[in-house]
Design a protein around this motif. Sequence first.
Motif, PDB file in Angstrom:
ATOM      1  N   ARG A  12       5.826  11.752  -2.159  1.00  0.00           N
ATOM      2  CA  ARG A  12       4.933  11.414  -1.054  1.00  0.00           C
ATOM      3  C   ARG A  12       3.582  10.725  -1.581  1.00  0.00           C
ATOM      4  NH1 ARG A  12       5.601  13.293   3.696  1.00  0.00           N
ATOM      5  NH2 ARG A  12       3.456  13.748   4.232  1.00  0.00           N
ATOM      6  N   ALA A  13       3.756  10.101  -2.607  1.00  0.00           N
ATOM      7  CA  ALA A  13       2.369   9.145  -2.978  1.00  0.00           C
ATOM      8  C   ALA A  13       2.547   7.844  -2.186  1.00  0.00           C
ATOM      9  CB  ALA A  13       2.639   8.804  -4.383  1.00  0.00           C
ATOM     10  N   VAL A  44      -5.384  23.354   1.460  1.00  0.00           N
ATOM     11  CA  VAL A  44      -4.459  23.034   2.435  1.00  0.00           C
ATOM     12  C   VAL A  44      -3.005  23.345   2.007  1.00  0.00           C
ATOM     13  CG1 VAL A  44      -3.467  21.962   4.275  1.00  0.00           C
ATOM     14  CG2 VAL A  44      -5.902  21.890   3.889  1.00  0.00           C
ATOM     15  N   ALA A  45      -2.809  22.565   0.953  1.00  0.00           N
ATOM     16  CA  ALA A  45      -1.293  22.634   0.304  1.00  0.00           C
ATOM     17  C   ALA A  45      -1.103  24.088  -0.071  1.00  0.00           C
ATOM     18  CB  ALA A  45      -1.130  21.406  -0.499  1.00  0.00           C
ATOM     19  N   THR A  70       0.072   3.615   0.848  1.00  0.00           N
ATOM     20  CA  THR A  70      -0.219   4.523  -0.208  1.00  0.00           C
ATOM     21  C   THR A  70      -1.152   5.924   0.427  1.00  0.00           C
ATOM     22  OG1 THR A  70      -0.759   2.762  -1.827  1.00  0.00           O
ATOM     23  CG2 THR A  70      -1.716   5.090  -2.406  1.00  0.00           C
ATOM     24  N   ASN A  71      -0.578   7.131  -0.057  1.00  0.00           N
ATOM     25  CA  ASN A  71      -1.039   8.275   0.577  1.00  0.00           C
ATOM     26  C   ASN A  71      -2.689   8.285  -0.251  1.00  0.00           C
ATOM     27  OD1 ASN A  71      -2.155  10.944   0.889  1.00  0.00           O
ATOM     28  ND2 ASN A  71      -0.162  11.971   0.310  1.00  0.00           N
ATOM     29  N   PRO A  72      -3.547   8.323   0.852  1.00  0.00           N
ATOM     30  CA  PRO A  72      -5.225   8.453   0.185  1.00  0.00           C
ATOM     31  C   PRO A  72      -5.586   9.359  -0.470  1.00  0.00           C
ATOM     32  CG  PRO A  72      -4.943   8.622   2.507  1.00  0.00           C
ATOM     33  CD  PRO A  72      -3.716   8.276   2.168  1.00  0.00           C
ATOM     34  N   LEU A  73      -4.599  10.663  -0.367  1.00  0.00           N
ATOM     35  CA  LEU A  73      -4.886  11.928  -1.018  1.00  0.00           C
ATOM     36  C   LEU A  73      -4.301  12.299  -2.212  1.00  0.00           C
ATOM     37  CD1 LEU A  73      -4.673  14.268   2.281  1.00  0.00           C
ATOM     38  CD2 LEU A  73      -6.678  13.053   1.488  1.00  0.00           C
ATOM     39  N   ALA A 100       0.633  10.356 -11.128  1.00  0.00           N
ATOM     40  CA  ALA A 100       0.045  10.560  -9.676  1.00  0.00           C
ATOM     41  C   ALA A 100      -0.014  12.087  -9.362  1.00  0.00           C
ATOM     42  CB  ALA A 100       0.612   9.796  -8.714  1.00  0.00           C
ATOM     43  N   GLN A 101      -1.152  12.556  -9.017  1.00  0.00           N
ATOM     44  CA  GLN A 101      -1.244  13.623  -8.519  1.00  0.00           C
ATOM     45  C   GLN A 101      -1.622  13.832  -6.943  1.00  0.00           C
ATOM     46  OE1 GLN A 101      -4.417  16.299 -10.249  1.00  0.00           O
ATOM     47  NE2 GLN A 101      -3.672  18.026  -9.025  1.00  0.00           N
ATOM     48  N   VAL A 102      -0.569  14.031  -6.097  1.00  0.00           N
ATOM     49  CA  VAL A 102      -0.796  14.198  -4.692  1.00  0.00           C
ATOM     50  C   VAL A 102      -1.375  15.419  -4.245  1.00  0.00           C
ATOM     51  CG1 VAL A 102       0.265  13.539  -2.404  1.00  0.00           C
ATOM     52  CG2 VAL A 102       1.298  12.330  -4.556  1.00  0.00           C
ATOM     53  N   HIS A 103      -2.526  15.258  -3.733  1.00  0.00           N
ATOM     54  CA  HIS A 103      -3.356  16.774  -3.789  1.00  0.00           C
ATOM     55  C   HIS A 103      -2.868  17.389  -2.284  1.00  0.00           C
ATOM     56  CE1 HIS A 103      -6.348  15.929  -6.957  1.00  0.00           C
ATOM     57  NE2 HIS A 103      -6.048  14.547  -6.634  1.00  0.00           N
ATOM     58  N   SER A 104      -2.301  16.835  -1.403  1.00  0.00           N
ATOM     59  CA  SER A 104      -1.878  17.421  -0.317  1.00  0.00           C
ATOM     60  C   SER A 104      -0.409  17.863  -0.460  1.00  0.00           C
ATOM     61  CB  SER A 104      -1.648  16.155   0.937  1.00  0.00           C
ATOM     62  OG  SER A 104      -1.054  15.204   0.578  1.00  0.00           O
ATOM     63  N   GLU A 105       0.249  17.958  -1.499  1.00  0.00           N
ATOM     64  CA  GLU A 105       1.598  18.284  -1.762  1.00  0.00           C
ATOM     65  C   GLU A 105       1.615  19.435  -3.130  1.00  0.00           C
ATOM     66  OE1 GLU A 105       4.146  17.560   0.106  1.00  0.00           O
ATOM     67  OE2 GLU A 105       2.702  16.239   1.115  1.00  0.00           O
TER      68      GLU A 105
END
Length: 622
Positions: free
Chosen positions: A385-386, A419-420, A314-317, A329-334
């Motif tokens: 990318r979760a 960053v994203a 699992t992506n921690p972000l 799911a909200q992937v904050h790095s994307e």
Amino acid sequence: MAPQIQADARWVSVDAATRKAYVLSGKDRECALLSWIARGEEREASEEFTAAAKALGISDAWESPEPPDFLAHYRRLNLDYPFLDYSVETSHEADRALMDGYAANGAPPPVTTPRPGPVTELPDAPLPSGPRTVPDVGLLASWLAAAGRITGRRQGRHGPIVLKTSPSGGARHPTDLGVVIGAGWPDRLRGSWWYDGDRHTLIRAEAGFPVTASLPPTGVAFVVSSHVERAMWRYRDVRAFRPVLIDAGHVLETLDLAVHATGWSTAWLSMPSFTGPDPVLGMLLATAQPDLVEGEFPPEPGSGPTVPDTEYRTNPLLSLVPRADGLYAQVHSERRGLARLTPEAVTALAYANPSTRGDRPSRPAEIREHSGASPAAVEELVSARALLPADEAMGLWARSRPWIESGWFPSLLVHAEAVAEARTVKHRATTSAAPAPPVPWSRLPAALASRRTHRAFSERPLGRESLDALLRMLATVRSEVRLSLLHSGHELETGTYRRTDGGWARVGPAPTPGEIQRAAIGQPWTAGISAVAWLIPRATEPGGVSWQSALVQCGRDAQRIALGLAADPSCGVFQSPALVEHLLEPLTGLGTAHDGAYLVGVGSARTAGPAGGAHGGDARGC
């Protein structure tokens, strides 16, 4: 809601309004509440789950049709965050006891960041007194020393307290400087380096930096990052990231002034990134003449179809977003939008979290077997990318661990979003000469040497010349400003003012010394202040990049003011970002200050030297 490592459950619900966090049951298995939310419109009526959702503060959120705004959630989480009241004597005792407890569990990090790599010694070179366009080691050494060298130290209760030309909250000094040196410099200097301000050396950055720049051969790129673990040791709450950004602004302004003092041109590019667990905030690009420069990011790893023999974690972000129609799911790095989750997908994410025992195989087939998720659901998690290939995910978990353990995890997600966002735009600028300096260039070294944070003021009103100097400084800052004058005897009478194009407009009466102290969490060092410049961070655009830039700018402006007044031995400056937001509105005429303000208090110094510590001291304020 955020994933955790080896908690009693895999998810924690955070209510920004009440600042309460709740562990959700369901380690390594289905979390019943999240599964119920994920069913969306098909969820059955349940008084138990409805009551639980309401208690967790999420029932209102999923009824909202608005798209999720994690930064807004985070800013609300920071609003009026409780501080100790330092006007109460027991608060000092409580603070010392807290620090003693931290120290009992581990010493603070070193005052400089340990880094492997070949070392190059730098000379003790003073800042040149005029233009110096020939690129040599002495010039570089003078720039770095002006901005980042440790100028002194004393022993504190829990380790050394270092002194620098820029202030820092709690004397933590988390800001680090990297430097990329072009081919027009001496051979031994070319390439990527970290600056060690303790030994005054360069350490080869073997892995390079996560940001690069297109520069002329004699150009230099200074990478501004923050070794957040130095700040985390002292401040273990969600609000502590804002002072880190302000601290970076102090150092950035000092560096920018030092480079300009030698006749070079500069441009600041706000380019958030990461180097290990540390946030990179951007680059200061320096050229001998004005020039067009461009910042760049290296390519990102992409997402592809699942590979049967590859393990995924699992992506921690990421966080989970409850909506009326289900759970996402909200992937904050994307920057890919939200991924709709089935109840089984929630369990898949919980199952694929890292295990310290290493006993949880997580190839796609195994994730499906243990969660009941369909092949399509697992494929969607990978596409979003979760779920990441295990090597990449474990690298992110290693980066995230200090943030999680110090209570900074929401701040990590905010920086990941920045960053994203930064990767989606071009970063170009033309380097330019300096605007009017806070002091004549020839006096900048003396101002840097004498700048200190004062913690003892006399009751004597600030002199007219000092107040005129403060007003000149405030005319050059870029942050929004409110100015409170507590004494008469100037063309501006007592009162609170806002800056206008034509000068200053009175917006209300001056606050009392007691009101200022209460707004500054009871810090006794505000006693005797004659004037307060309230610097307000105002983002000019939506998103995390602009939000961070506004806080960095507050730090730059405060350092500019402090240096402009440093040559006046009768004048002292006390700075603090630790303020109570709901008390700012009646004092300044501001609306709700979601990002607080930065207090720059100016008064008549009780002595010509430092009082209660110099260059940062050991209090909550800078």
